[in-house]
Scaffold this motif. Structure first.
Motif, PDB file in Angstrom:
ATOM      1  N   MET A  28       0.857  -1.192   0.000  1.00 18.72           N
ATOM      2  CA  MET A  28       0.000   0.000   0.000  1.00 18.72           C
ATOM      3  C   MET A  28       0.887   1.233   0.000  1.00 18.72           C
ATOM      4  SD  MET A  28      -1.184  -0.361   3.987  1.00 18.72           S
ATOM      5  CE  MET A  28      -1.402  -2.145   3.743  1.00 18.72           C
ATOM      6  N   TYR A  29       0.266   2.401  -0.029  1.00 16.80           N
ATOM      7  CA  TYR A  29       0.995   3.662   0.007  1.00 16.80           C
ATOM      8  C   TYR A  29       1.947   3.682   1.200  1.00 16.80           C
ATOM      9  CZ  TYR A  29       1.693   8.769  -0.105  1.00 16.80           C
ATOM     10  OH  TYR A  29       2.227  10.031  -0.170  1.00 16.80           O
ATOM     11  N   HIS A  30       3.212   3.946   0.948  1.00 15.08           N
ATOM     12  CA  HIS A  30       4.256   4.023   1.983  1.00 15.08           C
ATOM     13  C   HIS A  30       4.371   2.757   2.829  1.00 15.08           C
ATOM     14  CE1 HIS A  30       5.309   8.594   2.023  1.00 15.08           C
ATOM     15  NE2 HIS A  30       5.377   8.052   0.827  1.00 15.08           N
ATOM     16  N   GLY A  31       3.856   1.640   2.285  1.00 19.56           N
ATOM     17  CA  GLY A  31       4.245   0.334   2.795  1.00 19.56           C
ATOM     18  C   GLY A  31       3.401  -0.299   3.864  1.00 19.56           C
ATOM     19  N   ASP A  32       2.753   0.499   4.729  1.00 18.51           N
ATOM     20  CA  ASP A  32       1.983  -0.099   5.823  1.00 18.51           C
ATOM     21  C   ASP A  32       0.793   0.785   6.169  1.00 18.51           C
ATOM     22  OD1 ASP A  32       3.018   2.028   7.282  1.00 18.51           O
ATOM     23  OD2 ASP A  32       4.282   0.808   8.570  1.00 18.51           O
ATOM     24  N   PRO A  33      -0.142   0.298   7.011  1.00 10.34           N
ATOM     25  CA  PRO A  33      -1.356   1.086   7.287  1.00 10.34           C
ATOM     26  C   PRO A  33      -1.075   2.458   7.885  1.00 10.34           C
ATOM     27  CG  PRO A  33      -1.693  -1.202   7.926  1.00 10.34           C
ATOM     28  CD  PRO A  33      -0.242  -1.070   7.588  1.00 10.34           C
ATOM     29  N   ALA A 233      -2.958   1.563  15.222  1.00  6.79           N
ATOM     30  CA  ALA A 233      -2.949   0.162  15.659  1.00  6.79           C
ATOM     31  C   ALA A 233      -4.327  -0.331  16.055  1.00  6.79           C
ATOM     32  CB  ALA A 233      -1.982   0.006  16.828  1.00  6.79           C
ATOM     33  N   ALA A 234      -5.225   0.574  16.420  1.00  5.88           N
ATOM     34  CA  ALA A 234      -6.598   0.198  16.778  1.00  5.88           C
ATOM     35  C   ALA A 234      -7.512   0.126  15.564  1.00  5.88           C
ATOM     36  CB  ALA A 234      -7.159   1.194  17.790  1.00  5.88           C
ATOM     37  N   GLY A 235      -6.991   0.433  14.379  1.00  7.91           N
ATOM     38  CA  GLY A 235      -7.813   0.431  13.174  1.00  7.91           C
ATOM     39  C   GLY A 235      -8.546   1.727  12.934  1.00  7.91           C
ATOM     40  N   HIS A 236      -8.245   2.766  13.723  1.00 11.03           N
ATOM     41  CA  HIS A 236      -8.887   4.060  13.505  1.00 11.03           C
ATOM     42  C   HIS A 236      -8.258   4.768  12.312  1.00 11.03           C
ATOM     43  CE1 HIS A 236     -10.070   4.204  18.057  1.00 11.03           C
ATOM     44  NE2 HIS A 236     -10.657   3.224  17.390  1.00 11.03           N
ATOM     45  N   LEU A 237      -9.096   5.475  11.573  1.00 10.74           N
ATOM     46  CA  LEU A 237      -8.668   6.188  10.379  1.00 10.74           C
ATOM     47  C   LEU A 237      -8.463   7.660  10.711  1.00 10.74           C
ATOM     48  CD1 LEU A 237     -11.509   4.756   8.131  1.00 10.74           C
ATOM     49  CD2 LEU A 237      -9.162   3.949   8.090  1.00 10.74           C
ATOM     50  N   GLU A 260     -10.597  11.810  13.316  1.00  9.45           N
ATOM     51  CA  GLU A 260     -10.347  10.419  13.672  1.00  9.45           C
ATOM     52  C   GLU A 260     -11.667   9.670  13.552  1.00  9.45           C
ATOM     53  OE1 GLU A 260      -8.859   7.598  17.424  1.00  9.45           O
ATOM     54  OE2 GLU A 260      -8.956   9.790  17.654  1.00  9.45           O
ATOM     55  N   LEU A 261     -11.677   8.645  12.697  1.00 13.72           N
ATOM     56  CA  LEU A 261     -12.877   7.847  12.452  1.00 13.72           C
ATOM     57  C   LEU A 261     -12.655   6.433  12.967  1.00 13.72           C
ATOM     58  CD1 LEU A 261     -13.576   8.863   8.726  1.00 13.72           C
ATOM     59  CD2 LEU A 261     -14.341  10.046  10.796  1.00 13.72           C
ATOM     60  N   SER A 262     -13.731   5.806  13.395  1.00 13.83           N
ATOM     61  CA  SER A 262     -13.656   4.399  13.783  1.00 13.83           C
ATOM     62  C   SER A 262     -13.522   3.534  12.539  1.00 13.83           C
ATOM     63  CB  SER A 262     -14.911   3.996  14.553  1.00 13.83           C
ATOM     64  OG  SER A 262     -16.027   3.916  13.675  1.00 13.83           O
ATOM     65  N   VAL A 294       3.417   9.226  14.966  1.00 15.83           N
ATOM     66  CA  VAL A 294       4.752   9.105  15.548  1.00 15.83           C
ATOM     67  C   VAL A 294       4.625   8.291  16.827  1.00 15.83           C
ATOM     68  CG1 VAL A 294       6.800  10.337  16.326  1.00 15.83           C
ATOM     69  CG2 VAL A 294       5.308  11.357  14.585  1.00 15.83           C
ATOM     70  N   GLY A 295       5.050   7.010  16.762  1.00 14.66           N
ATOM     71  CA  GLY A 295       4.848   6.103  17.879  1.00 14.66           C
ATOM     72  C   GLY A 295       3.364   5.925  18.143  1.00 14.66           C
ATOM     73  N   ALA A 296       3.025   5.636  19.381  1.00 15.66           N
ATOM     74  CA  ALA A 296       1.626   5.465  19.769  1.00 15.66           C
ATOM     75  C   ALA A 296       1.069   6.705  20.450  1.00 15.66           C
ATOM     76  CB  ALA A 296       1.487   4.264  20.699  1.00 15.66           C
ATOM     77  N   LYS A 297       1.830   7.807  20.417  1.00 15.81           N
ATOM     78  CA  LYS A 297       1.447   8.978  21.202  1.00 15.81           C
ATOM     79  C   LYS A 297       1.099  10.199  20.376  1.00 15.81           C
ATOM     80  CE  LYS A 297       2.937  11.457  25.367  1.00 15.81           C
ATOM     81  NZ  LYS A 297       4.036  11.581  26.369  1.00 15.81           N
TER      82      LYS A 297
END
Length: 438
Positions: A28-33, A233-237, A260-262, A294-297
């Protein structure tokens, strides 16, 4: 429109180095989600770069190539999709539609207009998904192809009620989350006629009714940047809406915003600069860069108005709720993220910035002004295009200095490479270039 497919005999899978067995995927674009744009598997670059193959296709390539299981997939503005192996041999070709010529649309700067957004691959289904604009009665279809043959598995109309299809452009990369393919829409160049920013989700098997989210209750608010939705990581867009139709004194309408979308397309959170309405009136503000996670934060992005914002993931802050805002540059396209360092596609030359533990930015370096393409990282290099000169640059991640470069041919403004093993795959206005890096 009629479908034509021309598969040739499949060649044995080869890696980018020519040995048996495929290299790690870039699906995919830039390799990952999260669209980090980083390849951990690319061998360290040694020696000069070399264009080992240039494939001429039937139209301009605005989308990034993707690479899965030894198949390089590339789509054109002539509504064609091709599969190649790692040596540049054609495996298959399918024409999915007839593109829209400029005279059929009220504005725009791509002629003809076919497939612009980067496709996405699902390992769950073995299918490549792409959005194609077709002509005659202008509209947009989501299409699923078999990765290894190019055969069309299904197609679905994704022009939902409200805006005028001919005024809508699908430029953003496609994403997958929650068992759906997500497609973002903005306006044609010129922001003309009745368009609305929109995100549409379709089940991976193509069944059922699409779901959608519109940021604006009226019009505008295009979700147009080529990175498309970024997925955490939670699948949020995370998507970015551009200027809307509400000027100072009107109610906030989720335009000029980070949203931020579910994974089912529901709005969870938002951020807008405190001057969002004034920016809307001046056609500046957000919209031009995809969200960098950037990371999970932290979440980071800039736009047309100047500041680069750092937001907190999971708590975007609402209006004026950024963690920090720093005047860095005007980024257009998709960033790359390697740890705490973000490489921004600034209009006056790539920037490297570091996000510290408090969410503040520190500029590390500024590359030469003509190197402004959306970057990717691998092999000890940052890869970015001088789009006007048609040159791929391999930059030192520590300094931003060009260590190697090679001419690849004219590219679009938003062209970004894909990495497959020791290859850098570059979309051009005539096809695709294979660049060997070691």
């Amino acid at each position: 429109p009629p479908l034509t497919a021309a598969p040739s005999a499949p060649a044995p899978a080869t890696s980018a180095s020519g040995a048996a067995g495929p290299a790690p995927d870039w699906p995919m674009y830039h390799g990952d989600p999260a669209h980090d744009g980083v390849s951990q598997a690319m061998p360290d670059v040694s020696g000069a770069l070399k264009v080992i193959k240039t494939v001429k296709l039937d139209g301009a390539v605005y989308a990034s190539p993707i690479a899965v299981d030894g198949v390089m997939v590339v789509a054109t503005e002539n509504d064609s999709v091709y599969g190649f192996d790692a040596r540049g041999n054609q495996l298959w070709h399918v024409s999915v539609s007839t593109p829209s010529p400029a005279y059929e649309r009220p504005c725009g700067n791509i002629d003809p207009l076919g497939i612009t957004g980067t496709p996405v691959y699902s390992a769950q289904t073995g299918e490549v998904y792409l959005a194609a604009e077709h002509g005659r009665t202008v509209g947009h279809d989501l299409i699923a192809l078999d990765l290894h043959t190019g055969k069309v598995r299904w197609r679905k109309d994704i022009d939902l009620p409200g805006p005028t299809p001919a005024a809508m452009q699908q430029r953003g990369a496609l994403a997958i989350s929650g068992g759906r393919v997500w497609v973002s829409f903005g306006a044609e160049f010129g922001d003309c006629s009745n368009y609305k920013g929109r995100v549409v989700g379709v089940r991976l098997d193509g069944t059922g009714d699409p779901v959608m989210f519109d940021p604006s209750t009226r019009r505008q608010g295009g979700i147009w940047n080529p990175a498309g939705p970024t997925v955490d990581a939670a699948g949020h867009l995370y998507v970015v809406s551009a200027n809307g139709s509400s000027f100072p004194g009107a109610a906030y309408d989720h335009t000029n915003s980070v949203l931020e979308l579910s994974s089912s397309g529901k709005l969870l959170d938002s951020f807008a600069p405190s001057d969002w309405a004034q920016n809307t009136e001046g056609d500046v503000g957000l919209g031009s860069q995809g969200v960098a996670l950037v990371g999970a934060k932290w979440a980071l992005l800039g736009g047309k108005s100047g500041p680069v914002y750092v937001l907190r993931q999971g708590h975007l802050g609402g209006i004026g709720g950024q963690v920090s805002a720093t005047d860095v540059c005007l980024p257009y396209g998709g960033a790359a993220v390697d740890g705490s360092v973000v490489y921004l596609p600034c209009t006056d030359g790539l920037r490297a910035v570091r996000v510290d533990s408090a969410g503040h930015l520190h500029v590390l370096w500024h590359a030469s002004g003509q190197i402004a393409g959306s970057p990717v990282v691998g092999g000890g290099r940052v890869w970015a295009l001088d789009q006007s000169g048609g040159v791929l640059h391999a930059l030192d991640p520590a300094t931003g200095q060009t260590l190697q470069q090679v001419s690849v041919g004219e590219t679009s403004r938003f062209a970004t490479p894909a990495i497959y093993g020791s290859l850098v795959l570059v979309p051009t206005l005539t096809g695709m270039a294979y660049v060997r890096t070691s």
